[in-house]
Each structure stands twice: as C-alpha cells, then as structure tokens.
Design an enzyme around this catalytic site. Structure first.
Site, PDB file in Angstrom:
ATOM      1  N   LYS A 286      -0.272  12.300   3.115  1.00  0.00           N
ATOM      2  CA  LYS A 286      -0.375  12.176   4.566  1.00  0.00           C
ATOM      3  C   LYS A 286       1.031  12.403   5.106  1.00  0.00           C
ATOM      4  O   LYS A 286       1.924  11.570   4.926  1.00  0.00           O
ATOM      5  CB  LYS A 286      -0.883  10.795   4.989  1.00  0.00           C
ATOM      6  CG  LYS A 286      -0.864  10.631   6.512  1.00  0.00           C
ATOM      7  CD  LYS A 286      -1.241   9.243   6.986  1.00  0.00           C
ATOM      8  CE  LYS A 286      -0.893   9.107   8.470  1.00  0.00           C
ATOM      9  NZ  LYS A 286      -1.206   7.779   9.005  1.00  0.00           N
TER      10      LYS A 286
ATOM     11  N   GLY B 127      -0.522   1.940  16.124  1.00  0.00           N
ATOM     12  CA  GLY B 127      -0.534   0.489  16.282  1.00  0.00           C
ATOM     13  C   GLY B 127      -0.713   0.003  17.701  1.00  0.00           C
ATOM     14  O   GLY B 127      -0.691  -1.201  17.946  1.00  0.00           O
TER      15      GLY B 127
ATOM     16  N   ALA C  76      -4.719   7.584  14.807  1.00  0.00           N
ATOM     17  CA  ALA C  76      -3.840   6.510  15.294  1.00  0.00           C
ATOM     18  C   ALA C  76      -4.340   6.079  16.653  1.00  0.00           C
ATOM     19  O   ALA C  76      -4.918   6.880  17.388  1.00  0.00           O
ATOM     20  CB  ALA C  76      -2.381   6.950  15.421  1.00  0.00           C
ATOM     21  N   GLY C  77      -4.122   4.813  16.967  1.00  0.00           N
ATOM     22  CA  GLY C  77      -4.420   4.307  18.296  1.00  0.00           C
ATOM     23  C   GLY C  77      -5.749   3.590  18.420  1.00  0.00           C
ATOM     24  O   GLY C  77      -6.051   3.017  19.466  1.00  0.00           O
TER      25      GLY C  77
ATOM     26  N   ALA D   3      -5.700   1.530  10.491  1.00  0.00           N
ATOM     27  CA  ALA D   3      -5.223   0.405   9.688  1.00  0.00           C
ATOM     28  C   ALA D   3      -5.084  -0.832  10.573  1.00  0.00           C
ATOM     29  O   ALA D   3      -5.819  -1.809  10.411  1.00  0.00           O
ATOM     30  CB  ALA D   3      -3.888   0.731   9.017  1.00  0.00           C
TER      31      ALA D   3
END
Lengths: 66, 258
Positions: free
Chosen positions: B102, B163, B189-190, B211
């Site tokens: 990644k 995040g 993301a987000g 995550a």
C-alpha cells in the site's frame, strides 16, 4: 568501534558481522528487515557484511498501522 | 436463493478475495482487541506499518494475522518522498516476503494528504521493481488514470483525510474515478461510520479500506461487524441498480377506484 543500531550507539568488536549486530536487538531473524547506511541488505548477506566504525543500522519489522 | 456474494469476489492483481472490506491494524489499544475486531470484520487482507524493532514489545501483529490466516499488506506510511517510499517497500518485502504494497507518500503531517508528484514517481519505480502497487491517492480522476497507466493494481482514493471520520466529501469525484479506470477503486480513508462504507460501495467502489473507524470506535468488534454488513449492503445495492431520483412523488399503490 561504535556502530548505531536504530538510533542507539553500541560498542562492538572491529569488523563485527551484520548478523551479530542484528542479534543485539532482535532475537528473531524472521519478520525483520535490515538497512545499513540506508541500503537494504538481504538476510542471506548478513553474515558476509563486515561493519565499520560509525555505520548506521536500521532493524525494522511490521507493527500495527494503516 | 444462492448466496449473492459468492459469485462476486474482489480481484486484486489476479488474487480473489470474498470480502470487500480491507481492514487496517492501526489504532487499537491491544492486540487482543485487534484480533477480535479483525475476526468480526471478515477481512482477508490487512495493512501493517514498517517500524524499528522494539526489543521490549510483547507479541506481534504478525502473530495475530497468521492465527487468522489474513494476508498482510505493508504500507509506506510516514514517507514524504518517492525515495523513502521505495526503500520502505523494499524493506517490507524483505521482512514479510510479499511484494504487495500500500503505497503512501504524504505531503505534510497536518492533512496527511498524498503528494501526487512523489506518489506517481514511486509507483513507477515500484512497478518496475516487480511490486504489486496499491496507491493511496487523492480523489482525482486524472491522477487515477496516470496511476493505472503506471501499472498500479488498484487506485485507493481518500473520502476525506486519514482518521478524520468525515466520510466521502466528494462523491462525484469517486464516481468519476470508477468510470475513469478499469482497475479496482478502493475507498481508502475518511470512513466514519457504516453508512459511509455503504455509500462508497453504492458509488461503485470495489472495496473499502478502513481502520480508525473500527479501532477507535467505542466497541471495535461491534463496529467491525457493522462495517462488514455495510460493505455487503452497499455492494448489493450497487449491483441491484438504484431507482432514479425524482422531484415529485410516484405512487407505489394503484390509483383509487372511481
């Protein structure tokens, strides 16, 4: 002579091999990777690499992230 | 009725995954919590970071992944230049025996936004070295095309900053990216909550990578289960084809008899 492993100075005998230096901070030889002065050194080559005064060694592994 | 997802695997670089949820390992308070969240998520692929060995560390994230048979995807988090990212990917390959990466090349620590120039440079170098490159990228359809042309196995746009939990700020661009490239688009993301993950899949993304939304939820295991369902629901809705939006009502019952 003095070498630096993961940012910390270590006093070792002259011409210490890379595998002995790695063993100073990691019991495991799997799941880790090593760079000397920024160059990646494959595991098979560790015993052949003789370190010199001031060498910067990075011993890395996988941690939680991403 | 046959299980509707069994015939619909995610295929990355020729490898099939039955789960379209990729879960990162960052942010949990313990490996035990991480293990339970990973199991609840149903993920088959998960990210790790590459950092200095900590001689005092107890247990390893790799043991948790090995116990569950989850494939490991190292990232290049924390790299600001193509050179750093290429070196980190090569170290990861050496440590973990995988040439999947990644690819993250960030511009600054405030936004953690990708640096597109360094990213493309790193992608080209890593593809040339035989890596399977999964780049974390801006939500830019033009850059997505360039990354695909460079040989990346997928493109992974952010919905909003890493995040942040702000969800998908520009759904239109995500849709344009899905239309622009033939490799999988993975929303990366987000994500804040389950509806964000469903929206990503409804927009046509092939998978969701998250995550923080799970690992920093009050109950990570429960949120992992929610995300698993959300990704499946969103994918099914995408395949089913939503109705068009209209300004006025359309009766769903027959007219009253007169």
């Amino acid at each position: 002579m003095q070498i630096v492993i993961n940012g910390n100075p270590h006093e070792v005998p002259d011409a210490t091999s890379l595998d002995r230096a790695v063993a100073l901070i990691s019991e495991s030889v799997t799941g880790i990777a090593v760079a000397v002065n920024g160059d990646v050194v494959s595991r098979m080559a560790w015993p052949r690499v003789r370190l010199a005064q001031g060498d910067q060694i990075e011993v890395l592994t996988a941690v939680q992230g991403g | 009725m046959a299980e509707p997802l069994t015939d619909d695997p995610l295929v990355l670089a020729g490898v099939k995954f039955s789960s379209r949820l990729i879960m990162g390992t960052g942010g949990t308070t313990s490996l035990d919590v991480l293990g339970r969240a990973l199991a609840a998520s149903g993920t088959e692929l998960t990210t790790v970071a590459i950092r200095r060995v900590d001689p005092g560390a107890r247990g390893s994230v790799l043991d948790v992944l090995a116990a569950q048979g989850i494939r490991v995807l190292p990232n290049t988090a924390g790299c600001f230049t193509a050179a750093e990212a290429v070196r980190t990917a090569r170290l990861a390959a050496e440590a973990l025996g995988t040439k999947w990466v990644k690819l993250e090349v960030i511009a600054d620590e405030i936004t953690l936004l990708p640096d597109p120039v360094e990213l493309l440079d790193a992608a080209e170098q890593l593809v040339a070295l035989g890596f399977t490159v999964l780049p974390y990228t801006n939500d830019d359809p033009v850059l997505a095309k360039r990354l695909e042309q460079a040989g990346c196995a997928a493109v992974m746009p952010l919905g909003s900053p890493i995040g942040s939990g702000l969800g998908i700020r520009n759904p239109h661009n995500i849709q344009l990216m899905v239309q622009a490239v033939s490799v999988p688009v993975i929303l990366d993301a987000g994500i804040g909550t389950a509806s964000d993950a469903s929206l990503a899949m409804e927009l046509g993304c092939s998978a969701v990578l998250l995550a923080t939304a799970v690992t920093r939820a009050r109950d990570p295991e429960l949120m992992a289960a929610a995300m698993r369902s959300a990704v499946i629901a969103g994918r099914l809705a995408y395949r089913a084809g939503r109705i068009p939006r209209r300004h006025y009502a359309t009766p769903s019952s027959p007219p009253v008899d007169s």
